[in-house]
Scaffold this motif. Structure first.
Motif, PDB file in Angstrom:
ATOM      1  N   GLU A 140      27.072  32.032  27.670  1.00 53.51           N
ATOM      2  CA  GLU A 140      28.246  31.433  27.094  1.00 53.51           C
ATOM      3  C   GLU A 140      29.076  29.838  27.446  1.00 53.51           C
ATOM      4  O   GLU A 140      30.523  29.699  26.963  1.00 53.51           O
ATOM      5  CB  GLU A 140      29.358  32.046  25.854  1.00 53.51           C
ATOM      6  CG  GLU A 140      28.810  33.671  25.276  1.00 53.51           C
ATOM      7  CD  GLU A 140      29.930  34.112  25.500  1.00 53.51           C
ATOM      8  OE1 GLU A 140      31.229  33.839  24.935  1.00 53.51           O
ATOM      9  OE2 GLU A 140      29.422  35.772  25.262  1.00 53.51           O
ATOM     10  N   GLY A 141      28.067  29.027  28.326  1.00 53.42           N
ATOM     11  CA  GLY A 141      28.689  27.797  28.510  1.00 53.42           C
ATOM     12  C   GLY A 141      29.358  28.191  29.715  1.00 53.42           C
ATOM     13  O   GLY A 141      29.430  27.088  30.312  1.00 53.42           O
ATOM     14  N   ASP A 142      29.674  29.760  30.530  1.00 56.79           N
ATOM     15  CA  ASP A 142      29.650  29.887  31.912  1.00 56.79           C
ATOM     16  C   ASP A 142      28.764  30.184  32.628  1.00 56.79           C
ATOM     17  O   ASP A 142      27.537  30.289  32.465  1.00 56.79           O
ATOM     18  CB  ASP A 142      31.516  30.914  32.154  1.00 56.79           C
ATOM     19  CG  ASP A 142      32.238  30.649  31.537  1.00 56.79           C
ATOM     20  OD1 ASP A 142      32.369  29.233  31.059  1.00 56.79           O
ATOM     21  OD2 ASP A 142      33.099  31.816  30.883  1.00 56.79           O
ATOM     22  N   SER A 173      36.412  40.531  31.891  1.00 56.51           N
ATOM     23  CA  SER A 173      35.502  39.606  30.836  1.00 56.51           C
ATOM     24  C   SER A 173      34.248  39.904  29.948  1.00 56.51           C
ATOM     25  O   SER A 173      33.285  40.669  30.819  1.00 56.51           O
ATOM     26  CB  SER A 173      35.730  38.429  31.499  1.00 56.51           C
ATOM     27  OG  SER A 173      35.298  37.921  30.348  1.00 56.51           O
ATOM     28  N   GLU A 174      33.974  39.464  28.913  1.00 64.04           N
ATOM     29  CA  GLU A 174      33.149  40.525  28.203  1.00 64.04           C
ATOM     30  C   GLU A 174      31.862  39.353  28.578  1.00 64.04           C
ATOM     31  O   GLU A 174      30.501  39.728  28.902  1.00 64.04           O
ATOM     32  CB  GLU A 174      33.321  40.625  26.859  1.00 64.04           C
ATOM     33  CG  GLU A 174      33.979  41.765  25.995  1.00 64.04           C
ATOM     34  CD  GLU A 174      35.078  41.337  25.703  1.00 64.04           C
ATOM     35  OE1 GLU A 174      34.962  40.393  24.795  1.00 64.04           O
ATOM     36  OE2 GLU A 174      36.379  41.848  24.988  1.00 64.04           O
ATOM     37  N   LYS A 175      31.660  38.538  29.210  1.00 64.00           N
ATOM     38  CA  LYS A 175      31.326  37.460  29.625  1.00 64.00           C
ATOM     39  C   LYS A 175      29.939  37.726  30.739  1.00 64.00           C
ATOM     40  O   LYS A 175      29.389  37.526  31.505  1.00 64.00           O
ATOM     41  CB  LYS A 175      31.849  36.438  29.584  1.00 64.00           C
ATOM     42  CG  LYS A 175      32.074  35.360  28.295  1.00 64.00           C
ATOM     43  CD  LYS A 175      32.618  34.165  28.935  1.00 64.00           C
ATOM     44  CE  LYS A 175      33.251  33.033  27.478  1.00 64.00           C
ATOM     45  NZ  LYS A 175      34.159  32.494  27.931  1.00 64.00           N
ATOM     46  N   ALA A 187      32.959  26.417  30.895  1.00 61.03           N
ATOM     47  CA  ALA A 187      33.041  25.783  29.830  1.00 61.03           C
ATOM     48  C   ALA A 187      34.059  25.539  29.981  1.00 61.03           C
ATOM     49  O   ALA A 187      35.312  26.053  29.913  1.00 61.03           O
ATOM     50  CB  ALA A 187      32.469  26.973  28.930  1.00 61.03           C
ATOM     51  N   ALA A 188      34.354  24.227  29.540  1.00 65.42           N
ATOM     52  CA  ALA A 188      35.403  23.031  29.723  1.00 65.42           C
ATOM     53  C   ALA A 188      35.821  24.084  28.069  1.00 65.42           C
ATOM     54  O   ALA A 188      35.331  24.065  27.006  1.00 65.42           O
ATOM     55  CB  ALA A 188      34.932  21.400  28.882  1.00 65.42           C
ATOM     56  N   TRP A 199      24.242  23.662  31.120  1.00 63.09           N
ATOM     57  CA  TRP A 199      25.041  24.716  30.245  1.00 63.09           C
ATOM     58  C   TRP A 199      26.150  24.447  30.127  1.00 63.09           C
ATOM     59  O   TRP A 199      27.324  24.787  29.055  1.00 63.09           O
ATOM     60  CB  TRP A 199      25.897  25.795  30.970  1.00 63.09           C
ATOM     61  CG  TRP A 199      25.009  25.871  32.244  1.00 63.09           C
ATOM     62  CD1 TRP A 199      23.802  27.037  32.215  1.00 63.09           C
ATOM     63  CD2 TRP A 199      24.877  25.498  33.889  1.00 63.09           C
ATOM     64  NE1 TRP A 199      22.731  26.330  33.797  1.00 63.09           N
ATOM     65  CE2 TRP A 199      23.615  25.630  34.295  1.00 63.09           C
ATOM     66  CE3 TRP A 199      25.194  24.515  34.334  1.00 63.09           C
ATOM     67  CZ2 TRP A 199      23.180  25.518  35.848  1.00 63.09           C
ATOM     68  CZ3 TRP A 199      25.278  24.818  35.926  1.00 63.09           C
ATOM     69  CH2 TRP A 199      24.522  24.788  36.794  1.00 63.09           C
ATOM     70  N   GLY A 200      26.456  22.506  29.140  1.00 57.57           N
ATOM     71  CA  GLY A 200      26.935  22.176  28.495  1.00 57.57           C
ATOM     72  C   GLY A 200      28.512  21.696  29.200  1.00 57.57           C
ATOM     73  O   GLY A 200      28.255  21.185  30.641  1.00 57.57           O
ATOM     74  N   GLN A 201      29.810  21.022  28.654  1.00 56.72           N
ATOM     75  CA  GLN A 201      30.607  20.326  29.253  1.00 56.72           C
ATOM     76  C   GLN A 201      30.951  21.657  30.031  1.00 56.72           C
ATOM     77  O   GLN A 201      31.261  22.237  29.321  1.00 56.72           O
ATOM     78  CB  GLN A 201      31.339  19.597  28.596  1.00 56.72           C
ATOM     79  CG  GLN A 201      31.124  18.333  27.046  1.00 56.72           C
ATOM     80  CD  GLN A 201      30.890  17.581  28.564  1.00 56.72           C
ATOM     81  OE1 GLN A 201      32.098  16.753  29.107  1.00 56.72           O
ATOM     82  NE2 GLN A 201      30.216  16.470  28.382  1.00 56.72           N
TER      83      GLN A 201
END
Length: 498
Positions: A140-142, A173-175, A187-188, A199-201
């Motif tokens: 999820e971006g992380d 964390s669920e991530k 993730a930003a 992985w995005g910003q």
RNA sequence: GGCGGCGUAGCCAAGUGGUAAGGCAGAGGUCUGCAAAACCUCCACCCACCGGUUCAAAUCCGGUCGCCGCCUCCA
């Protein structure tokens, strides 16, 4: 082989320093997160490793010293938001303040000082490599490091994953796939500085920057990696996982960790709020005092910070400079006295000086033994200064010259004697008087009063004034040139016992 | 609870199996109008405690007690 033995945290033992490349040392120190002024814990750390750096160079090694700035971080972002400024500007402001503190303490600038903000390509490349190896995963971006994939995770902190989970206070964390997995990339969130990535910003997690910077500067393996004891876990543990997980090679040959600064025998820390900034301490004491204080306990042991301890160091440095002032005056005026003859005063000591210094420093940078050697050197200097008979002058002068050389040699590492003695003593007296709440004018006035009384041989009055000054903490020294004074910093040695 | 470290004279603090550095404070001395500074001399039959290994241990091993740190951001 170097003959230098260093204590390595990973093996838990002193080991002989053997460079990866002959005669070269790759030295990496974890730098600061510039979100606030630096405190005396930083002073201890960077003085300790400054001494390591300077000594290795003195020992003839070609040292490359790299120390980073973690200038992208939650604490910086939060503090900048509080103050309504940009994170980069806050970081820059604190980096400049850091330099002022370090320069004041004669801490040498490293050869390279990489910053997170300018190391993004290396950081992203390393994360991609870890994902490619299966050591990390995007979520999820992380991006998280999968600690279970790294066999020896916990080897530096000497604990297993099971140990750590037993007392776990880590938020789950669920991530994450495993509670101990840590973020390589975050993730930003809105309003935060962010960089483009696969992985995005986002921005890097805490530990990845040191792995990336160290490997960028030095390749997969460094000789020495150092930092405060509090970094052993998780920071350095995670660096090992990241670097070795990526390369499959050993990351660091010698892990050096300095002990904490305690205040009232309790760890000084930001969270406890009992910390002193370097800037504040330097307003009250000369930088050499703080430096001497730092080397008066072995770098791995805890050191207890107190005014009494600084006062003792201040008195000691004043003694050094008082001796140097006299020694320099002697050297200046005692020209053309003929050749020395026979053995010099302290000849054996002078001859063995460098070898003894090296021996002490070779033993895990044992500055305490060096301080013992300095005690001898300054006693000898004062002895030499008392040899005023004409016949002894050539030998006294020759010994004085040698002493100055030996002290300069030791000072390439210690950095305690670099100031002009007269200037130093002026600054010291000003600060010492200020610490006692005394004005220089008042002292001068009293000293003047006493001189008048003495010239009239009014001993009762002279002694009365002297006692008055003494009660205020000012000690007088009558000499041929007049009366000098000093503030006696050390009070009754007994601490307030309850 | 798990892991790591420490415990040396009144205080601070080194100590690398071979018989306890150094500093501060204290005592005596030289110097001095008297002092101070400086220098000289003295100041731990002993290294928390108990046991063990060894010809020999503050130093190695085991145990006990006490203190501290890490396991969460921290140098």
């Amino acid at each position: 082989m170097t003959g230098i033995r260093v204590y390595d945290t990973l093996s838990g033992d002193k080991r002989t320093l053997e460079p990866i490349e002959p005669n070269k040392i790759r030295l990496y120190a974890c730098g600061v997160t510039p979100y606030d002024n630096s405190h005396i814990g930083h002073a201890r750390c960077y003085v300790a490793f400054d001494i390591v750096y300077r000594y290795l160079k003195l020992a003839g090694l070609d040292v490359t010293y790299v120390r980073n700035f973690t200038d992208v971080d939650d604490k910086i972002i939060n503090r900048a938001n509080e103050r309504g400024m940009k994170a980069v500007d806050l970081a820059e402001e604190n980096i400049q303040a850091f330099y002022r503190d370090m320069d004041a303490l004669s801490i040498a600038r490293p050869d390279q000082e990489p910053r997170v903000s300018t190391s993004m390509p290396q950081i992203i490349a390393l994360i991609e490599r870890l994902i490619g190896n299966g050591m990390a995963y995007a979520s999820e971006g992380d991006v998280y490091y999968a600690v279970e994939k790294f066999q020896s995770y916990g080897k530096l902190g000497k604990r297993t994953l099971e140990d750590m989970q037993a007392g776990a206070r880590v938020e789950v964390s669920e991530k994450k796939r495993h509670p101990m997995d840590f973020a390589l990339w975050k993730a930003a969130k809105p309003g935060e500085p962010a960089w483009e990535s696969p992985w995005g910003q986002g921005r890097p997690g805490w530990h990845i920057e040191c792995s990336a910077m160290s490997m960028h500067a030095f390749g997969p393996c460094v000789d020495i990696h150092c930092g405060g004891q509090d970094l052993i876990f998780p920071h350095h543990e995670n660096e090992i996982a990241q670097s070795e997980g990526a390369t499959g090679q050993n990351f660091v040959n010698y892990w050096l960790h300095n002990g904490f600064v305690n205040v009232d025998n309790e760890k000084m820390s930001k969270s406890l709020g009992n910390f002193f900034t370097i800037k504040d301490v330097l307003q009250r004491y000369e930088p050499q005092v703080l430096r001497l204080f730092m080397v008066s306990t072995h770098y791995r042991s805890p050191i207890n910070f107190s005014d009494a301890a600084l006062d003792e160091a201040a008195d000691r440095i004043a003694y050094f400079y008082e001796t140097l002032r006299k020694l320099d005056a002697f050297l200046d005026q005692a020209g053309g006295v003929g050749a020395p003859f026979g053995p010099l005063p302290g000849e054996a000591f002078l001859e063995e000086f460098e070898a003894r210094f090296r021996e002490a420093m070779d033993e895990d940078f044992n500055t305490l033994r060096v301080l013992g050697q300095l005690a001898e050197a300054f006693k000898l200097a004062n002895e030499v200064l008392m040899m005023r008979k004409a016949k002894q002058l050539p030998n006294a002068l020759a010994a004085a010259k040698l002493l100055r050389e030996k002290l300069a040699y030791a000072d390439t590492v210690l950095q305690l004697f670099g100031a002009d003695p007269a200037d130093y003593l002026d600054r010291h007296k000003t600060k010492a008087a200020a610490r006692r709440g005394l004005s220089l004018d008042w002292i001068a006035e009293k000293v003047g009063d006493r001189l008048v009384a003495r010239s009239e041989k009014n001993w009762a009055e002279a002694d009365r004034v002297r006692d008055e000054l003494l009660a205020a903490g000012v000690v007088l020294m009558d000499g041929a040139q007049g009366t000098d004074w000093m503030v006696k910093d050390v009070r009754d040695a007994a601490p307030a016992a309850e």
